[in-house]
Write a protein that holds these residues in place. Sequence first.
Motif, PDB file in Angstrom:
ATOM      1  N   THR A  23       5.083   2.793   0.272  1.00 17.70           N
ATOM      2  CA  THR A  23       4.170   1.696  -0.051  1.00 17.70           C
ATOM      3  C   THR A  23       2.740   2.173   0.214  1.00 17.70           C
ATOM      4  OG1 THR A  23       4.159   0.799   2.186  1.00 17.70           O
ATOM      5  CG2 THR A  23       5.903  -0.003   0.681  1.00 17.70           C
ATOM      6  N   ALA A  24       1.766   1.389  -0.224  1.00 19.77           N
ATOM      7  CA  ALA A  24       0.369   1.722   0.057  1.00 19.77           C
ATOM      8  C   ALA A  24       0.139   1.778   1.569  1.00 19.77           C
ATOM      9  CB  ALA A  24      -0.552   0.717  -0.612  1.00 19.77           C
ATOM     10  N   ASP A  25       0.706   0.837   2.312  1.00 18.96           N
ATOM     11  CA  ASP A  25       0.540   0.840   3.769  1.00 18.96           C
ATOM     12  C   ASP A  25       1.188   2.067   4.408  1.00 18.96           C
ATOM     13  OD1 ASP A  25      -0.965  -1.471   3.854  1.00 18.96           O
ATOM     14  OD2 ASP A  25       0.750  -2.785   4.300  1.00 18.96           O
ATOM     15  N   GLN A  26       2.312   2.508   3.871  1.00 22.34           N
ATOM     16  CA  GLN A  26       2.962   3.711   4.410  1.00 22.34           C
ATOM     17  C   GLN A  26       2.133   4.959   4.117  1.00 22.34           C
ATOM     18  OE1 GLN A  26       6.718   2.982   2.503  1.00 22.34           O
ATOM     19  NE2 GLN A  26       7.612   2.094   4.359  1.00 22.34           N
ATOM     20  N   LEU A  27       1.470   4.999   2.980  1.00 22.01           N
ATOM     21  CA  LEU A  27       0.575   6.121   2.688  1.00 22.01           C
ATOM     22  C   LEU A  27      -0.627   6.088   3.629  1.00 22.01           C
ATOM     23  CD1 LEU A  27       0.734   6.188  -1.212  1.00 22.01           C
ATOM     24  CD2 LEU A  27       1.608   7.929   0.366  1.00 22.01           C
ATOM     25  N   ARG A  28      -1.153   4.905   3.900  1.00 21.57           N
ATOM     26  CA  ARG A  28      -2.250   4.795   4.868  1.00 21.57           C
ATOM     27  C   ARG A  28      -1.790   5.267   6.249  1.00 21.57           C
ATOM     28  NH1 ARG A  28      -2.649  -0.131   2.053  1.00 21.57           N
ATOM     29  NH2 ARG A  28      -4.354  -0.055   0.547  1.00 21.57           N
ATOM     30  N   ALA A  29      -0.574   4.892   6.617  1.00 19.95           N
ATOM     31  CA  ALA A  29      -0.019   5.325   7.911  1.00 19.95           C
ATOM     32  C   ALA A  29       0.112   6.849   7.949  1.00 19.95           C
ATOM     33  CB  ALA A  29       1.335   4.666   8.166  1.00 19.95           C
ATOM     34  N   ALA A  30       0.585   7.439   6.861  1.00 24.04           N
ATOM     35  CA  ALA A  30       0.720   8.897   6.808  1.00 24.04           C
ATOM     36  C   ALA A  30      -0.640   9.564   6.995  1.00 24.04           C
ATOM     37  CB  ALA A  30       1.364   9.328   5.484  1.00 24.04           C
ATOM     38  N   ALA A  31      -1.661   9.021   6.360  1.00 16.35           N
ATOM     39  CA  ALA A  31      -3.011   9.569   6.527  1.00 16.35           C
ATOM     40  C   ALA A  31      -3.447   9.453   7.990  1.00 16.35           C
ATOM     41  CB  ALA A  31      -3.994   8.855   5.612  1.00 16.35           C
ATOM     42  N   HIS A  48       8.731   1.289 -10.209  1.00 16.49           N
ATOM     43  CA  HIS A  48       8.969   2.066  -8.991  1.00 16.49           C
ATOM     44  C   HIS A  48       7.694   2.626  -8.361  1.00 16.49           C
ATOM     45  CE1 HIS A  48      13.251   1.961  -9.696  1.00 16.49           C
ATOM     46  NE2 HIS A  48      13.096   2.488 -10.892  1.00 16.49           N
ATOM     47  N   SER A  49       6.660   2.841  -9.159  1.00 21.46           N
ATOM     48  CA  SER A  49       5.469   3.537  -8.694  1.00 21.46           C
ATOM     49  C   SER A  49       4.395   2.573  -8.204  1.00 21.46           C
ATOM     50  CB  SER A  49       4.860   4.356  -9.840  1.00 21.46           C
ATOM     51  OG  SER A  49       5.809   5.206 -10.413  1.00 21.46           O
ATOM     52  N   LEU A  50       3.523   3.092  -7.360  1.00 23.08           N
ATOM     53  CA  LEU A  50       2.317   2.343  -7.018  1.00 23.08           C
ATOM     54  C   LEU A  50       1.389   2.378  -8.223  1.00 23.08           C
ATOM     55  CD1 LEU A  50       1.558   3.637  -3.401  1.00 23.08           C
ATOM     56  CD2 LEU A  50       2.651   1.495  -4.089  1.00 23.08           C
ATOM     57  N   GLU A  51       0.547   1.377  -8.339  1.00 22.38           N
ATOM     58  CA  GLU A  51      -0.325   1.294  -9.511  1.00 22.38           C
ATOM     59  C   GLU A  51      -1.214   2.531  -9.664  1.00 22.38           C
ATOM     60  OE1 GLU A  51      -3.852  -1.547 -11.148  1.00 22.38           O
ATOM     61  OE2 GLU A  51      -2.079  -2.510 -10.276  1.00 22.38           O
ATOM     62  N   ASP A  52      -1.846   2.977  -8.598  1.00 17.80           N
ATOM     63  CA  ASP A  52      -2.696   4.171  -8.650  1.00 17.80           C
ATOM     64  C   ASP A  52      -2.498   4.986  -7.381  1.00 17.80           C
ATOM     65  OD1 ASP A  52      -4.588   6.120  -9.206  1.00 17.80           O
ATOM     66  OD2 ASP A  52      -6.313   4.823  -8.788  1.00 17.80           O
ATOM     67  N   GLU A  53      -1.311   5.560  -7.244  1.00 24.09           N
ATOM     68  CA  GLU A  53      -1.008   6.342  -6.052  1.00 24.09           C
ATOM     69  C   GLU A  53      -1.975   7.506  -5.887  1.00 24.09           C
ATOM     70  OE1 GLU A  53       2.513   9.209  -4.365  1.00 24.09           O
ATOM     71  OE2 GLU A  53       3.106   7.342  -5.323  1.00 24.09           O
TER      72      GLU A  53
END
Length: 180
Positions: A23-31, A48-53
């Motif tokens: 999710t977007a929040d999980q990508l923020r967490a990874a950062a 399945h994809s985020l709008e603008d991953e």
Amino acid sequence: MSSDRIYNYLKVSDEIITGGQPTADQLRAAAAEGFATVINLAPLDPSHSLEDEAGLVRALGLNYFHIPVEWDNPRESDFAAFEATLAHLPPGKALIHCVANFRVTAFYALYAQKHLGWSESQAEKFRAAIWAGSNYPIWEAFIARMRRTFASWPAGEAGRTRPSPKARKPKVTAKRKARK
């Protein structure tokens, strides 16, 4: 939120994790956890994809690589692109994902077998954390075909591209379970 909450999360090493679509929040967490790179093996698909991953990942200051691997048609050229990406991976931790971690575990297991000295048994154990009980003949045929190409290499060629030793031994830590 943390990156270990990503669907079908697997920790390969302190430097590499794999998973399904974050999710977007999980990508923020990874950062926030210090990841430097995201590699996405899933084709773009609104279901399945985020709008603008790519945009989100780059806005977070991370490197982004997209290698869209069609589920029904994995190709040798897809694997070659994956190999090239890993061979030139920027320093730092990497999150490698697709929709449900099937493509990634197949590709990473092949990569580790070819380049990191994993046995076929180690590669299959890693892949089984996600693939156990699955039946995808197209993928089984692809994996077998790729392994045959490894067997045809001249002696000493396998293992020629080796990232840091931290990524060499599988430390499989699994969360959640399967869908392709």
